[in-house]
Write an enzyme that holds these catalytic residues in place. Structure first.
Site, short mmCIF file in Angstrom:
data_model
loop_
_atom_site.label_atom_id
_atom_site.label_comp_id
_atom_site.label_asym_id
_atom_site.label_seq_id
_atom_site.Cartn_x
_atom_site.Cartn_y
_atom_site.Cartn_z
N ASN A 114 0.49 -1.32 -0.49
CA ASN A 114 -0.18 -0.24 -0.12
C ASN A 114 1.01 1.30 -0.06
OD1 ASN A 114 1.29 0.18 2.38
ND2 ASN A 114 -1.01 -0.06 3.30
N HIS A 117 3.59 4.57 4.53
CA HIS A 117 3.98 4.25 6.15
C HIS A 117 3.33 5.46 6.75
CE1 HIS A 117 3.69 3.36 10.07
NE2 HIS A 117 4.51 4.30 10.15
#
Length: 136
Positions: A114, A117
């Site tokens: 994804n 962070h």
């Protein structure tokens, strides 16, 4: 309130050559980059960074992924930097939860990969910045 947060562009973001795109979005949001470094993540750093997930079923794959290639570690500063970056990043699941206009919503492919962070609280930010940038 001005605060700092740690941001990582994870190995998938580096491999897909999205560093410039992600940094452009950070700067467009008005957050200042006060430290930035391309790093290879060792096992000790990975374990310390993700210590809260130790013992969970996905812990081993998380460590394997974050150590699979270089990451860009950055410290951002600005008003409500933690919340501002998390809003910019989007939901952790790029397909089902991240909305268009966010980094993950526009560029993400799947939950583990994804792209970024961001620290989730002032305590996490302080701990993570000390881990990734000990002299800062």
């Amino acid at each position: 309130m001005t605060e700092r947060t740690l941001v990582l562009i994870k190995p998938d973001g580096v491999q897909r050559r999205l560093i410039g795109e992600i940094i452009s979005r950070i700067e467009a949001k008005g957050l200042a980059i006060v430290a930035l470094e391309l790093k290879n993540v060792g096992d000790d750093t990975a374990r310390a960074h993700y210590a809260e997930h130790e013992g969970k079923p996905f812990f081993a794959s998380l460590l394997e992924f974050i150590t699979s290639g270089p990451v860009v570690a950055a410290v951002l500063e600005g008003p409500r930097a933690i919340a501002a970056f998390r809003q910019l990043a989007g939901g952790t699941d790029p397909v089902e939860k991240a909305i268009p206009g966010t980094i993950r919503g526009d560029l993400g492919l799947e939950t583990q990969f994804n792209l970024v962070h961001g620290s989730d609280s002032p305590d996490s930010a302080a701990r993570e910045i000390a881990l990734w940038f000990p002299g800062l």
